[in-house]
Design a protein around this motif. Structure first.
Motif, PDB file in Angstrom:
ATOM      1  N   GLY A 265       0.894  -1.272   0.159  1.00 41.39           N
ATOM      2  CA  GLY A 265       0.295  -0.022  -0.091  1.00 41.39           C
ATOM      3  C   GLY A 265       0.721   1.313   0.077  1.00 41.39           C
ATOM      4  O   GLY A 265       2.028   1.101  -0.158  1.00 41.39           O
ATOM      5  N   ALA A 266       0.280   2.413   0.441  1.00 42.29           N
ATOM      6  CA  ALA A 266       1.057   3.681   0.215  1.00 42.29           C
ATOM      7  C   ALA A 266       1.112   4.327   1.430  1.00 42.29           C
ATOM      8  O   ALA A 266       0.146   4.046   2.469  1.00 42.29           O
ATOM      9  CB  ALA A 266       0.315   4.805  -0.712  1.00 42.29           C
ATOM     10  N   GLU A 267       2.115   4.810   1.858  1.00 46.30           N
ATOM     11  CA  GLU A 267       2.432   5.252   3.064  1.00 46.30           C
ATOM     12  C   GLU A 267       1.749   6.652   2.966  1.00 46.30           C
ATOM     13  O   GLU A 267       1.750   7.505   2.062  1.00 46.30           O
ATOM     14  CB  GLU A 267       3.849   5.681   3.360  1.00 46.30           C
ATOM     15  N   ALA A 424       3.476   3.663  12.787  1.00 39.92           N
ATOM     16  CA  ALA A 424       2.461   4.257  13.469  1.00 39.92           C
ATOM     17  C   ALA A 424       2.612   5.553  13.838  1.00 39.92           C
ATOM     18  O   ALA A 424       1.523   6.619  13.982  1.00 39.92           O
ATOM     19  CB  ALA A 424       1.865   3.361  14.562  1.00 39.92           C
ATOM     20  N   ALA A 425       3.773   6.148  14.242  1.00 43.69           N
ATOM     21  CA  ALA A 425       4.109   7.449  14.754  1.00 43.69           C
ATOM     22  C   ALA A 425       4.184   8.420  13.781  1.00 43.69           C
ATOM     23  O   ALA A 425       3.691   9.465  13.843  1.00 43.69           O
ATOM     24  CB  ALA A 425       5.095   7.322  15.631  1.00 43.69           C
ATOM     25  N   THR A 426       4.888   7.997  12.321  1.00 52.08           N
ATOM     26  CA  THR A 426       5.152   9.028  11.535  1.00 52.08           C
ATOM     27  C   THR A 426       4.692   8.847  10.223  1.00 52.08           C
ATOM     28  O   THR A 426       4.059   9.666   9.331  1.00 52.08           O
ATOM     29  CB  THR A 426       6.626   9.418  11.195  1.00 52.08           C
ATOM     30  N   ALA A 427       4.613   7.441   9.746  1.00 54.77           N
ATOM     31  CA  ALA A 427       4.057   7.025   8.313  1.00 54.77           C
ATOM     32  C   ALA A 427       3.170   5.943   8.268  1.00 54.77           C
ATOM     33  O   ALA A 427       3.673   5.033   7.962  1.00 54.77           O
ATOM     34  CB  ALA A 427       5.175   6.886   7.467  1.00 54.77           C
ATOM     35  N   PRO A 428       1.962   6.080   8.787  1.00 56.26           N
ATOM     36  CA  PRO A 428       1.313   4.996   8.581  1.00 56.26           C
ATOM     37  C   PRO A 428       0.837   4.400   7.258  1.00 56.26           C
ATOM     38  O   PRO A 428       1.046   5.265   6.441  1.00 56.26           O
ATOM     39  CB  PRO A 428      -0.127   5.388   9.332  1.00 56.26           C
ATOM     40  N   LEU A 429       0.578   3.051   7.187  1.00 50.27           N
ATOM     41  CA  LEU A 429       0.323   2.707   5.849  1.00 50.27           C
ATOM     42  C   LEU A 429      -1.011   2.404   5.420  1.00 50.27           C
ATOM     43  O   LEU A 429      -1.836   2.070   6.309  1.00 50.27           O
ATOM     44  CB  LEU A 429       1.137   1.410   5.669  1.00 50.27           C
ATOM     45  N   ALA A 430      -1.372   2.761   4.218  1.00 48.16           N
ATOM     46  CA  ALA A 430      -2.885   2.536   3.908  1.00 48.16           C
ATOM     47  C   ALA A 430      -2.553   1.068   2.953  1.00 48.16           C
ATOM     48  O   ALA A 430      -2.664   1.223   1.770  1.00 48.16           O
ATOM     49  CB  ALA A 430      -3.394   3.619   3.082  1.00 48.16           C
ATOM     50  N   PRO A 431      -2.934  -0.142   3.475  1.00 44.69           N
ATOM     51  CA  PRO A 431      -2.912  -1.241   2.775  1.00 44.69           C
ATOM     52  C   PRO A 431      -3.985  -1.292   1.596  1.00 44.69           C
ATOM     53  O   PRO A 431      -5.208  -0.909   1.986  1.00 44.69           O
ATOM     54  CB  PRO A 431      -2.811  -2.351   3.873  1.00 44.69           C
TER      55      PRO A 431
END
Length: 813
Positions: A265-267, A424-431
């Protein structure tokens, strides 16, 4: 049940038993009397199936491999079998994961024995019934063949005998199977390859035809004649397990991975994700409030079979400016939260409940937490609205059949995957949807199916609409709502009770605290325009928003909301008790521009004509100081069903009910008001149009395991009961198979002596149904006709009625 398994379970330490019970709490519901009972419950098909459903693909593969191999299996050969199935070479990750998996399976009591002799627990093989897609062993597959046919097959294979066991022994030899496979045609070998990796069964014509190997012509006949296939019916065949393993190269699985597949997914940027989700959360909360306010004034009817009509769903979608599925989600969540319910089973309406009045005065972030927590916990699935059931009946919104028991679990699992995606703190992933499905299929392979895949899709779509996720990634306020076992920060048990609303726990408070700074500040002003519209440049305060929803209709939404005033909306406010001067004062107070003259004229003109007609009870009547207005009503053809009768120039009587008459006249374009018997105007307050009784549905309590104290007490009770069960002590004075019997005076004396000495006794006791039982007791005291004693048989302190004790006997040493 295996005696070895019971013995192994008895040899586990108390700490290991407590860990087992903590992971499988169903084993102590109720607490078994002894270890043998615990072993029987742990190996029951329902208990084994329940724990197998929770295993990931690698752990499940280890169980399947043990079920396929003859027991017992030592650690190294088992590891070698699993290593053959890896997509790459065995590395340190595999070694650590395999060691951890074997230890975990022992902890779960799915595998027992030391490393040199591992075996699946009793019941595992029966529940799996075809592990890894393999067919049954040859001795089971050919068991229904008659002896003559078995003798022919064994002879063609080069052996002797006429039993399924003899045939199975031949097929267990890889050299024999290799020779047989080499004898068949390429077409027959291709058929075997199709069945090799499962499913192991197939359908063919004339499967029962009995031919010898020398005379077999077709590919299927060649396979059946050499026992490479077994006929299980007239048109069905199955591949014996021994043949399947040979075709697989002696591997049970292929492309096995010890770790879950990576998410694709996209960050996203953390701040952007949270702000986007907060905007969705605000919009969803406002949509629920707008729906409830509209249904307060114009409640839709309840269908005869339950649910909401399609036209009412589309009307709600147009009101909220949402697609039908999103409007259905708003309606279902409002219903599940107890904000909306049916006013009656027959001829009822869907309208707000008293819970809504308390909900709407709370802060926006708290209102959203209630809605999001309810969505997480409810078993209703808005995504299936519009589908058809097994009888081809349409599933409407609010229909009773929208419940799916797996929905809360799937939502928690999906959001748990999102919680572990990216930084989770800076760049969560959108799977992506496919990667989430693949991850869940690895985590719970036994629960994979098309219905579950649809629930995964619904969860991702609905989480975005509600504001739990933003741009496909989990927001921080959404993570705070998740239970700890799903990767979140919320406590495992939610606060519930009579009148409680879902989402009031510590996790809910954290979610509200994270969401509050991201929400827009409510405004207390609008911009009035000369075209009879009001523009709200942002979210409005609760009081102003509800007033505008009453006095105007929403024309468009977006960055700014446009409200349009019209004769119908002004009349709606007048019906609710507003006066013309009061409405104009409200507009002047909350408008940054002067009240336009056309709007002032509209309010004054509608108010001047409002209430000229009065409707009372005759059954009902109409009175008006202007006879010409009543002449118009009497001449209107639409008034024929009202059965009107002119009593005087200013009075008309009707046989219809007052409420029906008021609604009918309003539908005809008039503006009547209802009056009491004393002639006073009856004002219908929209905020009191509520259903009677409690809401129909509450968010269920989050399922949790027993407390540590309960687990410790349960293990102690099992140990004590097991000690009594193994001792098999008998009363010295009672014959075998009978309970002790003694005179009442001797019984009382013996009990007193046991209390004094602190010794144990064996008593006979009649239960409330009159059944004779026997107990091992350690008496503590006698008073008030009762004996208080520690019941060793049940590992608990009980009170026994003295008149029910049939006798007392000493315990044999």
């Amino acid at each position: 049940m295996s005696t070895e398994f019971t013995k192994w379970l008895r040899g586990r330490s108390d700490e290991q038993l407590r860990e087992l019970v903590a992971l499988r709490p169903e084993l102590i519901t109720p607490v078994p009397a002894h270890v043998e009972g615990l072993a029987g419950r742990a190996s029951s098909p329902s208990a084994v199936g329940r724990v197998l459903d929770r295993l990931d693909r690698f752990t499940f593969a280890v169980v399947e491999t043990l079920a396929v191999l003859p027991s017992p299996v030592s650690y190294r050969p088992l590891r070698a079998r699993l290593a053959r199935a890896l997509a790459g070479p065995a590395d340190s990750v595999f070694e650590a994961r395999f060691r951890e998996t074997v230890d975990r399976l022992r902890t779960l009591a799915l595998v027992y024995g030391p490393d040199r002799a591992l075996a699946p627990a009793p019941g595992v093989r029966e529940v799996l019934d075809g592990p890894a897609g393999l067919g049954p062993p040859a001795r089971e597959a050919f068991r229904h063949y008659h002896r003559e046919r078995l003798a022919e097959l064994v002879e063609d294979l080069g052996g002797s005998g006429d039993t399924a066991e003899a045939l199975g022994t031949l097929l267990a030899d890889p050299e024999v199977v290799a020779r047989l496979v080499g004898e068949v045609s390429p077409q027959a070998r291709s058929a075997l390859d199709e069945l090799a990796w499962g499913p192991a069964s197939g359908r063919v014509a004339n499967a029962r035809r009995e031919v010898r190997a020398a005379t077999a012509l077709s590919p299927i006949e060649q396979l059946l004649a050499r026992a490479l296939l077994c006929a299980t019916g007239e048109e069905s065949v199955v591949l014996p397990r021994e043949v399947g393993l040979f075709l697989r190269g002696d591997r049970v699985h292929r492309n096995l991975r010890p770790v879950p597949p990576p998410l694709e997914g996209a960050e996203r940027k953390r701040d952007l994700t949270d702000r986007t989700a907060a905007g969705q959360a605000f919009a969803f909360t406002r949509a629920v409030e707008e729906l409830c306010e509209r249904w307060s004034a114009e409640p839709p009817g309840v269908l005869r079979g339950g649910g909401l009509a399609v036209r009412d769903l589309k009307r709600a979608a147009a009101l909220l400016d949402l697609p039908d599925w999103a409007a259905g989600l708003v309606i279902e969540v409002a219903h599940a939260a107890g904000l909306v319910a049916a006013s009656g089973a027959v001829d009822g309406d869907w309208m707000p409940t008293p819970v809504y009045d308390g909900w709407r005065v709370r802060a926006t972030e708290e209102r959203w937490v209630t809605l999001a927590s309810t969505w997480l916990a409810t078993d209703r699935v808005p995504g299936v609205i519009g589908d058809r059931d097994e009888r081809d009946r349409l599933l409407n919104a609010l229909h009773p059949d929208l419940r799916r028991a797996a929905a809360p679990e799937v939502r928690a699992a999906v959001l748990g995957v999102l919680a572990a995606a990216g930084d989770a703190a800076t760049a969560p992933l959108a799977p992506t949807l496919d990667s989430v499905r693949e991850r869940l299929a690895w985590e719970q392979p036994r629960r994979r199916g098309p219905h579950r895949d649809r629930l995964v899709e619904f969860t991702l779509r609905e989480a975005e609409q509600i504001g739990v996720t933003g741009l496909g990634a989990l927001a921080r306020h959404g993570r705070a709502l998740l239970p700890a076992q799903a990767g979140g920060d919320a406590p495992r048990r939610a606060e519930t009770g009579p009148g409680a609303v879902a989402g009031t726990g510590t996790g809910a408070g954290a979610a509200a605290g994270l969401l509050a700074p991201l929400l827009p500040v409510p405004l207390d002003h609008v911009l009035l325009q000369a075209d009879l519209t009001a523009v709200a440049p942002g979210p409005l305060t609760g009081e102003l928003g509800r007033w505008l929803a009453l006095a105007a209709d929403v024309e468009s939404t977006g960055g700014a909301t446009v409200y349009r005033f019209g004769e119908h909306s002004i009349r709606r406010a007048l019906d609710a008790g507003q006066g013309a001067d009061e409405m104009l004062a409200m507009l002047e107070r909350h408008s940054t521009t002067p009240v336009p003259q056309p709007l002032s004229y509209l309010v004054t003109d509608v108010a001047r004509r409002h209430g000229r007609m009065r409707v009372g009870t005759a059954s009902s009547y109409i009175r008006c100081d202007d006879p010409s207005a009543l002449d118009e009503v009497m001449a209107d053809r639409r008034a024929a069903p009202l059965r009107l009768r002119r009593l005087a120039p200013t009075v008309i009587a009707s046989k219809t009910a007052r409420a029906t008459l008021v609604d009918s006249l309003r539908a005809m374009g008039y503006a009547p008001v209802a009056e009491s018997l004393e002639g006073d105007v009856i004002i219908t307050r929209l905020d009191v149009r509520r259903t009677e009784g409690p809401p129909q549905l509450r968010a269920p309590v989050t399922a949790v395991g027993p407390d540590a104290e309960v687990i410790t007490a349960a293990v102690r009770a099992v140990r004590a009961g097991d000690a009594a069960h193994r001792a098999r002590r008998k009363p010295a004075a009672a014959p075998d198979g009978q309970v002790p019997r003694s005179p009442a005076t001797a019984t009382i004396g013996a009990l007193r002596e046991a209390i004094r000495q602190g010794s144990q006794v064996w008593i006979g006791y009649l239960d409330s149904q009159g059944n004779a039982t026997s107990r091992i007791l350690e008496p503590a005291r006698m008073e008030g006709g009762y004996l208080t004693a520690y019941d060793e048989t049940r590992a608990a302190v009980h009170r026994f009625a003295l008149h029910r004790i049939t006798g007392v006997a000493d315990i044999q040493p």
